[in-house]
Design a protein around this motif. Structure first.
Motif, PDB file in Angstrom:
ATOM      1  N   GLY A  76       3.674   6.464   5.158  1.00 51.89           N
ATOM      2  CA  GLY A  76       3.056   5.485   6.036  1.00 51.89           C
ATOM      3  C   GLY A  76       1.612   5.310   5.625  1.00 51.89           C
ATOM      4  O   GLY A  76       0.913   6.290   5.380  1.00 51.89           O
ATOM      5  N   ALA A  77       1.158   4.083   5.499  1.00 45.12           N
ATOM      6  CA  ALA A  77      -0.236   3.781   5.162  1.00 45.12           C
ATOM      7  C   ALA A  77      -0.665   2.589   6.013  1.00 45.12           C
ATOM      8  O   ALA A  77      -0.111   1.502   5.879  1.00 45.12           O
ATOM      9  CB  ALA A  77      -0.387   3.477   3.679  1.00 45.12           C
ATOM     10  N   VAL A  78      -1.637   2.816   6.884  1.00 47.67           N
ATOM     11  CA  VAL A  78      -2.053   1.787   7.837  1.00 47.67           C
ATOM     12  C   VAL A  78      -3.572   1.667   7.798  1.00 47.67           C
ATOM     13  O   VAL A  78      -4.281   2.676   7.841  1.00 47.67           O
ATOM     14  CB  VAL A  78      -1.589   2.149   9.267  1.00 47.67           C
ATOM     15  CG1 VAL A  78      -2.088   1.140  10.280  1.00 47.67           C
ATOM     16  CG2 VAL A  78      -0.060   2.260   9.325  1.00 47.67           C
ATOM     17  N   ILE A  93      -7.959   3.442   5.132  1.00 46.38           N
ATOM     18  CA  ILE A  93      -6.504   3.550   5.086  1.00 46.38           C
ATOM     19  C   ILE A  93      -6.099   4.939   5.563  1.00 46.38           C
ATOM     20  O   ILE A  93      -6.531   5.951   5.000  1.00 46.38           O
ATOM     21  CB  ILE A  93      -5.961   3.312   3.651  1.00 46.38           C
ATOM     22  CG1 ILE A  93      -6.428   1.970   3.101  1.00 46.38           C
ATOM     23  CG2 ILE A  93      -4.436   3.434   3.623  1.00 46.38           C
ATOM     24  CD1 ILE A  93      -5.916   0.767   3.854  1.00 46.38           C
ATOM     25  N   TYR A  94      -5.266   4.981   6.604  1.00 46.70           N
ATOM     26  CA  TYR A  94      -4.749   6.233   7.155  1.00 46.70           C
ATOM     27  C   TYR A  94      -3.361   6.447   6.555  1.00 46.70           C
ATOM     28  O   TYR A  94      -2.505   5.578   6.648  1.00 46.70           O
ATOM     29  CB  TYR A  94      -4.692   6.155   8.679  1.00 46.70           C
ATOM     30  CG  TYR A  94      -6.070   6.142   9.288  1.00 46.70           C
ATOM     31  CD1 TYR A  94      -6.633   7.313   9.782  1.00 46.70           C
ATOM     32  CD2 TYR A  94      -6.821   4.984   9.322  1.00 46.70           C
ATOM     33  CE1 TYR A  94      -7.912   7.312  10.311  1.00 46.70           C
ATOM     34  CE2 TYR A  94      -8.109   4.964   9.838  1.00 46.70           C
ATOM     35  CZ  TYR A  94      -8.652   6.136  10.335  1.00 46.70           C
ATOM     36  OH  TYR A  94      -9.933   6.138  10.839  1.00 46.70           O
ATOM     37  N   VAL A  95      -3.184   7.612   5.917  1.00 52.46           N
ATOM     38  CA  VAL A  95      -1.960   7.880   5.171  1.00 52.46           C
ATOM     39  C   VAL A  95      -1.239   9.099   5.745  1.00 52.46           C
ATOM     40  O   VAL A  95      -1.875  10.113   6.060  1.00 52.46           O
ATOM     41  CB  VAL A  95      -2.275   8.138   3.682  1.00 52.46           C
ATOM     42  CG1 VAL A  95      -1.007   8.488   2.899  1.00 52.46           C
ATOM     43  CG2 VAL A  95      -2.967   6.942   3.069  1.00 52.46           C
ATOM     44  N   ALA A  96       0.070   8.992   5.887  1.00 54.93           N
ATOM     45  CA  ALA A  96       0.922  10.127   6.273  1.00 54.93           C
ATOM     46  C   ALA A  96       2.090  10.180   5.297  1.00 54.93           C
ATOM     47  O   ALA A  96       2.727   9.152   5.039  1.00 54.93           O
ATOM     48  CB  ALA A  96       1.426   9.976   7.703  1.00 54.93           C
ATOM     49  N   HIS A  97       2.329  11.337   4.726  1.00 59.30           N
ATOM     50  CA  HIS A  97       3.492  11.598   3.887  1.00 59.30           C
ATOM     51  C   HIS A  97       4.339  12.642   4.611  1.00 59.30           C
ATOM     52  O   HIS A  97       3.805  13.670   5.042  1.00 59.30           O
ATOM     53  CB  HIS A  97       3.103  12.212   2.537  1.00 59.30           C
ATOM     54  CG  HIS A  97       2.338  11.293   1.640  1.00 59.30           C
ATOM     55  ND1 HIS A  97       1.733  11.738   0.498  1.00 59.30           N
ATOM     56  CD2 HIS A  97       2.092   9.966   1.696  1.00 59.30           C
ATOM     57  CE1 HIS A  97       1.133  10.726  -0.106  1.00 59.30           C
ATOM     58  NE2 HIS A  97       1.347   9.651   0.604  1.00 59.30           N
ATOM     59  N   VAL A  98       5.630  12.388   4.729  1.00 57.25           N
ATOM     60  CA  VAL A  98       6.542  13.383   5.283  1.00 57.25           C
ATOM     61  C   VAL A  98       7.567  13.700   4.193  1.00 57.25           C
ATOM     62  O   VAL A  98       8.305  12.813   3.761  1.00 57.25           O
ATOM     63  CB  VAL A  98       7.250  12.871   6.567  1.00 57.25           C
ATOM     64  CG1 VAL A  98       8.213  13.934   7.093  1.00 57.25           C
ATOM     65  CG2 VAL A  98       6.223  12.509   7.634  1.00 57.25           C
ATOM     66  N   TRP A 154       3.111   7.670  12.604  1.00 54.49           N
ATOM     67  CA  TRP A 154       1.988   8.598  12.727  1.00 54.49           C
ATOM     68  C   TRP A 154       0.721   8.010  12.097  1.00 54.49           C
ATOM     69  O   TRP A 154      -0.374   8.147  12.670  1.00 54.49           O
ATOM     70  CB  TRP A 154       2.326   9.952  12.123  1.00 54.49           C
ATOM     71  CG  TRP A 154       1.319  10.981  12.526  1.00 54.49           C
ATOM     72  CD1 TRP A 154       0.457  11.646  11.717  1.00 54.49           C
ATOM     73  CD2 TRP A 154       1.054  11.447  13.848  1.00 54.49           C
ATOM     74  NE1 TRP A 154      -0.326  12.501  12.452  1.00 54.49           N
ATOM     75  CE2 TRP A 154       0.018  12.399  13.775  1.00 54.49           C
ATOM     76  CE3 TRP A 154       1.592  11.156  15.101  1.00 54.49           C
ATOM     77  CZ2 TRP A 154      -0.494  13.053  14.893  1.00 54.49           C
ATOM     78  CZ3 TRP A 154       1.079  11.810  16.211  1.00 54.49           C
ATOM     79  CH2 TRP A 154       0.050  12.739  16.104  1.00 54.49           C
ATOM     80  N   ALA A 155       0.859   7.349  10.956  1.00 57.61           N
ATOM     81  CA  ALA A 155      -0.308   6.713  10.325  1.00 57.61           C
ATOM     82  C   ALA A 155      -0.903   5.664  11.263  1.00 57.61           C
ATOM     83  O   ALA A 155      -2.134   5.552  11.384  1.00 57.61           O
ATOM     84  CB  ALA A 155       0.083   6.087   8.988  1.00 57.61           C
ATOM     85  N   THR A 188       0.829  -1.205   0.000  1.00 56.79           N
ATOM     86  CA  THR A 188       0.000   0.000   0.000  1.00 56.79           C
ATOM     87  C   THR A 188       0.864   1.256   0.000  1.00 56.79           C
ATOM     88  O   THR A 188       0.589   2.214  -0.727  1.00 56.79           O
ATOM     89  CB  THR A 188      -0.939  -0.001   1.230  1.00 56.79           C
ATOM     90  OG1 THR A 188      -1.694  -1.213   1.215  1.00 56.79           O
ATOM     91  CG2 THR A 188      -1.877   1.174   1.223  1.00 56.79           C
ATOM     92  N   GLU A 189       1.925   1.262   0.800  1.00 57.52           N
ATOM     93  CA  GLU A 189       2.838   2.404   0.828  1.00 57.52           C
ATOM     94  C   GLU A 189       3.559   2.560  -0.506  1.00 57.52           C
ATOM     95  O   GLU A 189       3.728   3.677  -0.999  1.00 57.52           O
ATOM     96  CB  GLU A 189       3.843   2.239   1.972  1.00 57.52           C
ATOM     97  CG  GLU A 189       3.204   2.343   3.338  1.00 57.52           C
ATOM     98  CD  GLU A 189       4.065   1.826   4.465  1.00 57.52           C
ATOM     99  OE1 GLU A 189       3.760   2.160   5.624  1.00 57.52           O
ATOM    100  OE2 GLU A 189       5.049   1.080   4.211  1.00 57.52           O
TER     101      GLU A 189
END
Length: 184
Positions: free
Chosen positions: A167-169, A176-181, A100-101, A67-68
């Motif tokens: 991050g994708a969880v 799906i909870y997504v965080a991009h840094v 964080w995700a 997914t990531e």
């Protein structure tokens, strides 16, 4: 000098992009200009960009979940389509984004990591960073929502950024909870 900028978006599936800048030179960064390259140059950049996506995918096979990896490919495809270089995946940033995700997925709410926490977790040598967070049924839908939001799109397509953590969880709610840094 540290600066933080936050803008409110009215999309229930995302929060705004927080951009944090650490200026170590005393100079104010300039924004990239939008000039159109001739068609052959644009085509060459696109081919090189797509090849870079494939190389990045091969390098990171094992470091990112499926997914990531899909999210990384969507981000880099958008950058290539807009004449911006691809982002190199970064293991340290991925750990920050994935953590964080996972926290967002656990509580079922999206939010940005507080700036002071994010800055403390960034690898040494960072100059500028931004974070995008979102939630949806899949990374494709979250990606479209990011592109439809001017602040998220700006972070994703910022030419100064060269590295990214994704991050994708999946939460208990099935989303799906997504965080991009992003980092320069």
């Amino acid at each position: 000098m540290h600066e933080a900028e936050t803008t409110t978006e009215m999309n229930p599936t995302m929060t705004t992009t927080t951009r944090t800048t650490k200026d170590t030179t005393g100079l104010v960064p300039t924004e990239p200009t939008n000039t159109r390259l001739p068609v052959p140059m644009r085509l060459a950049r696109r081919i090189i960009g797509l090849a870079s996506i494939v190389v990045a995918a091969l390098v990171l096979t094992g470091c990112l979940s499926e997914t990531e990896q899909a999210s990384l490919e969507l981000v880099n495809r958008a950058r290539v389509d807009n004449g911006v270089g691809v982002l190199a995946p970064d293991e340290d940033l991925t750990a920050v984004a994935r953590d964080w995700a996972a926290q967002m997925a656990e509580v079922g709410v999206i939010s940005h990591r507080p700036d002071d926490q994010l800055m403390a977790m960034l690898p040494a040598g960072w100059r500028s960073a931004a974070e995008n967070v979102g939630v949806g049924p899949d990374v494709g839908k979250v990606h479209v929502a990011f592109l439809d939001s001017s602040s998220h799109r700006a972070s994703m397509l910022e030419a100064r950024f060269t590295r990214v953590g994704i991050g994708a969880v999946e939460g208990e709610d099935g989303r799906i909870y997504v965080a991009h840094v992003f980092m320069e």
